[in-house]
Design a protein around this motif. Structure first.
Motif, mmCIF file in Angstrom:
data_model
loop_
_atom_site.group_PDB
_atom_site.id
_atom_site.type_symbol
_atom_site.label_atom_id
_atom_site.label_comp_id
_atom_site.label_asym_id
_atom_site.label_seq_id
_atom_site.Cartn_x
_atom_site.Cartn_y
_atom_site.Cartn_z
ATOM 1 N N GLU A 145 2.820 11.104 3.588
ATOM 2 C CA GLU A 145 1.515 11.017 3.346
ATOM 3 C C GLU A 145 1.435 10.896 1.554
ATOM 4 O O GLU A 145 0.462 10.399 1.254
ATOM 5 C CB GLU A 145 0.760 12.381 3.700
ATOM 6 C CG GLU A 145 0.391 12.296 5.162
ATOM 7 C CD GLU A 145 1.848 12.877 5.974
ATOM 8 O OE1 GLU A 145 2.723 13.304 5.465
ATOM 9 O OE2 GLU A 145 1.661 12.616 6.989
ATOM 10 N N ASP A 146 2.363 11.361 1.205
ATOM 11 C CA ASP A 146 2.412 11.247 -0.373
ATOM 12 C C ASP A 146 2.439 10.069 -0.963
ATOM 13 O O ASP A 146 2.207 9.498 -2.041
ATOM 14 C CB ASP A 146 3.486 12.191 -0.978
ATOM 15 C CG ASP A 146 3.136 13.625 -0.838
ATOM 16 O OD1 ASP A 146 1.824 14.167 -0.933
ATOM 17 O OD2 ASP A 146 4.010 14.526 -0.520
ATOM 18 N N VAL A 147 3.243 9.123 -0.255
ATOM 19 C CA VAL A 147 3.785 7.630 -0.674
ATOM 20 C C VAL A 147 3.103 6.620 -0.091
ATOM 21 O O VAL A 147 3.150 5.479 -0.151
ATOM 22 C CB VAL A 147 5.208 7.523 -0.444
ATOM 23 C CG1 VAL A 147 6.158 8.500 -1.454
ATOM 24 C CG2 VAL A 147 5.682 7.496 0.877
ATOM 25 N N ILE A 148 1.993 7.031 0.685
ATOM 26 C CA ILE A 148 1.160 5.875 1.468
ATOM 27 C C ILE A 148 -0.351 6.054 0.652
ATOM 28 O O ILE A 148 -0.836 7.255 0.755
ATOM 29 C CB ILE A 148 1.079 6.254 3.065
ATOM 30 C CG1 ILE A 148 2.305 5.977 3.665
ATOM 31 C CG2 ILE A 148 0.009 5.098 3.594
ATOM 32 C CD1 ILE A 148 2.879 4.648 3.544
ATOM 33 N N ALA A 149 -0.628 5.080 0.201
ATOM 34 C CA ALA A 149 -1.850 5.111 -0.706
ATOM 35 C C ALA A 149 -3.129 5.404 0.287
ATOM 36 O O ALA A 149 -3.082 4.600 1.296
ATOM 37 C CB ALA A 149 -2.128 4.132 -1.447
ATOM 38 N N GLY A 150 -3.950 6.399 -0.336
ATOM 39 C CA GLY A 150 -5.159 6.767 0.742
ATOM 40 C C GLY A 150 -6.156 5.369 0.596
ATOM 41 O O GLY A 150 -6.147 4.584 -0.174
ATOM 42 N N ASN B 62 0.976 -1.136 -0.046
ATOM 43 C CA ASN B 62 0.019 -0.136 -0.051
ATOM 44 C C ASN B 62 0.952 1.368 0.032
ATOM 45 O O ASN B 62 0.616 2.256 0.359
ATOM 46 C CB ASN B 62 -0.882 0.243 1.129
ATOM 47 C CG ASN B 62 -2.315 0.956 1.015
ATOM 48 O OD1 ASN B 62 -2.768 0.676 -0.154
ATOM 49 N ND2 ASN B 62 -2.589 1.531 1.774
ATOM 50 N N THR B 63 2.012 1.270 -0.457
ATOM 51 C CA THR B 63 2.934 2.466 -0.702
ATOM 52 C C THR B 63 3.245 2.686 -2.120
ATOM 53 O O THR B 63 2.978 1.925 -3.018
ATOM 54 C CB THR B 63 4.200 2.191 0.101
ATOM 55 O OG1 THR B 63 5.155 0.976 -0.658
ATOM 56 C CG2 THR B 63 4.083 1.903 1.327
ATOM 57 N N LYS B 64 3.427 3.931 -2.251
ATOM 58 C CA LYS B 64 3.682 4.451 -3.776
ATOM 59 C C LYS B 64 5.265 4.524 -4.124
ATOM 60 O O LYS B 64 5.760 4.477 -3.043
ATOM 61 C CB LYS B 64 2.965 5.535 -3.913
ATOM 62 C CG LYS B 64 1.413 5.822 -4.035
ATOM 63 C CD LYS B 64 1.043 7.175 -4.405
ATOM 64 C CE LYS B 64 -0.392 7.086 -4.331
ATOM 65 N NZ LYS B 64 -1.066 8.363 -4.933
ATOM 66 N N VAL B 65 5.634 4.493 -5.311
ATOM 67 C CA VAL B 65 7.144 4.653 -5.681
ATOM 68 C C VAL B 65 7.363 6.200 -5.414
ATOM 69 O O VAL B 65 6.573 7.214 -5.673
ATOM 70 C CB VAL B 65 7.140 4.668 -6.943
ATOM 71 C CG1 VAL B 65 8.606 4.769 -7.377
ATOM 72 C CG2 VAL B 65 6.603 3.263 -7.480
#
Length: 498
Positions: free
Chosen positions: A483-488, A233-236
């Motif tokens: 907050e930007d790299v943890i998917a909402g 659930n994290t982003k690149v």
């Protein structure tokens, strides 16, 4: 925003009627009918896509190169084209991470896939016109394109997977990519099955051109890195507001913040130099046309086996990653002396370059698979293990770089350094072959560079690989926040496998 109990028994994130629940499986996720299909933006699907692009473009290129001389009797045209290719590749590749971060990985890949078709067409033209200028131009243009493609590919392969699956992702890519070379090697083998001398047929080149063109189009179907969400659930990690200034600055920061990365550069330099000796000075010089095609097939098949073995071993979770890094280093050292030691035993028994270029040798001296016994079976297995070694070397380097950071921005810069310096090494050795240096000299220089680069890189490989790289550490190289790299919650995907 609410949640509903889907048919699968999992809580499914929904947003009104836009969401439907799809069947279980890694290819199926609860996604919006209108909007981005999150299953398609998963690391696994994107890895599959980039693998297929490389299957069709560099995979076909490798099969063509593996024939020795680009399928020609005289390797002069390929030598000159390869010098041009790897010279432009070295320059563009070193800075390609900046372009990938600024333009996005999808556009970088799309541009990068253009040069392969033209390169193959130049050899088809050469078979009829002997226009070496076109071949050299095509090589130089391919160097520009390949620098972009391979940098974007490296960034995807190193930054998209979670830490505990990077070895497997690298091996999956390497298997699919080299499966392209395996299948492509069947084309010249089938079309030249009764041919013992001369260049490969026109049909071989045409088949390669069609497949390479399909790969260039397929690159347009990938998604950009900011759309990808990992299984955890994290982003690149990227840059929210990349600019040319910020990305050229990031290129410098990659080296300035961790200057010990320079110790990996000799290993980068050595990672493609062995192709010159193996394809031209061994396979191209000593075997018949059809046997060269068979050797090429076995070489790329060995790559698949090597990648699978190494990738899964690098992901043995019961062993700490720092320990796995040391074990991989010991394995590389062992293979470098065992396989290349066997290669020297074979090479010192062979005739000189001048003899192999004589008409008499071309008619009666070339080894064919029907010769069997010591004449062919021994070098056949040696060539197979050269391919196995290549896969181990390449997958280890990618895994080591992937272990240094999970940031897509940093991975793109590392991949650019890797491909740029790798191509500089290749350009040097193709030029040495173009100067017609003795086979023994090129073999010795190759083996010496491989062994020496491992010695120089040892401090990094043995002591700088950590068991885990935190998000906070990677964010130091970005303008994003946690907050930007943890998917909402609207982006959270349902995973049906552990």
């Amino acid at each position: 925003m609410s949640t509903e109990e889907g048919k699968t028994g999992h809580d499914v994130a929904v947003d009104g009627p836009e969401y439907v629940d799809r069947p279980q499986g890694w290819m199926y996720r609860s996604v919006r009918i209108f909007g981005s299909d999150l299953w398609y933006a998963s690391p696994k699907v994107q890895l599959l896509m980039i693998s297929l692009v490389c299957f069709l473009c560099p995979g076909m290129f490798n099969a063509l190169s593996g024939l020795g001389g680009g399928g020609q009797v005289d390797a002069t045209a390929q030598d000159h084209a390869s010098v041009a290719l790897y010279s432009t590749f070295a320059v563009v590749g070193f800075f390609a991470g900046t372009f990938a971060n600024r333009l996005g990985l999808r556009l970088t890949l799309s541009i990068g896939g253009l040069g392969y078709c033209i390169y193959c067409a130049s050899f088809l033209s050469y078979s009829h016109t002997e226009n070496i200028g076109f071949v050299i131009f095509a090589g130089a243009f391919l160097g520009v394109c390949a620098g972009l493609l391979w940098t974007a590919q490296g960034a995807i392969m190193m930054s998209y997977p979670a830490e505990n699956s990077k070895g497997r992702y690298i091996s999956w890519f390497w298997v699919i990519f080299n499966l392209g070379a395996v299948i492509a090697s069947l084309i010249p083998l089938a079309q030249n099955i009764n041919k013992k001398a001369g260049p490969v047929t026109d049909g071989t080149y045409i088949a390669f051109m069609i497949l390479m063109g399909a790969g260039a189009v397929l690159a347009l179907l990938l998604v950009n890195a900011d759309k990808v969400i990992r299984e955890d659930n994290t982003k690149v990690i990227l840059m929210k507001n990349p600019s040319w200034k910020s990305e050229f600055k990031g290129l410098w920061e990659t080296l300035f913040q961790e200057p010990w990365i320079l110790l990996l550069f000799p290993m980068f330099f050595s990672s493609n130099i062995f192709y010159t000796y193996q394809t031209n000075d061994m396979n191209g010089a000593h075997f018949t046309t059809r046997t060269r095609a068979l050797n090429s097939l076995l070489y790329w098949l060995a790559q698949i086996i090597g990648a699978m073995v190494n990738g899964y071993c690098l992901d043995i979770h019961s062993i700490r990653r720092s320990v796995r890094a040391k074990a991989a280093f010991a394995f590389l050292v062992t293979l470098t002396f065992v396989i290349w030691g066997a290669g020297w035993d074979w090479q010192k028994q062979q005739v000189t370059r001048e003899v192999t270029q004589s008409d008499e040798y071309q008619q009666d001296g070339l080894v064919d698979w029907t010769d069997g016994g010591q004449a062919y079976i021994g070098p056949m297995f040696l060539y197979f293990f050269y391919g196995f070694y290549d896969a181990i070397w390449q997958t280890c380097i990618y895994w080591y770089m992937g272990a240094l950071s999970n940031s897509g921005r940093k991975a793109a810069n590392l991949a650019g350094f890797y491909k740029g310096i790798q191509s500089a090494g290749a350009a040097v050795f193709w030029r040495l072959d173009g100067l017609k240096l003795p086979f023994d000299t090129i073999f010795g220089a190759t083996w010496g560079c491989l062994a020496g680069s491992l010695l120089i890189a040892a401090p990094v490989l043995l002591f700088k690989i950590k068991d885990h790289v935190t998000i906070e550490e990677d964010l130091k190289f970005s303008d994003e926040t946690i907050e930007d790299v943890i998917a909402g919650p609207t982006e959270k995907r349902i995973e049906s496998e552990a």
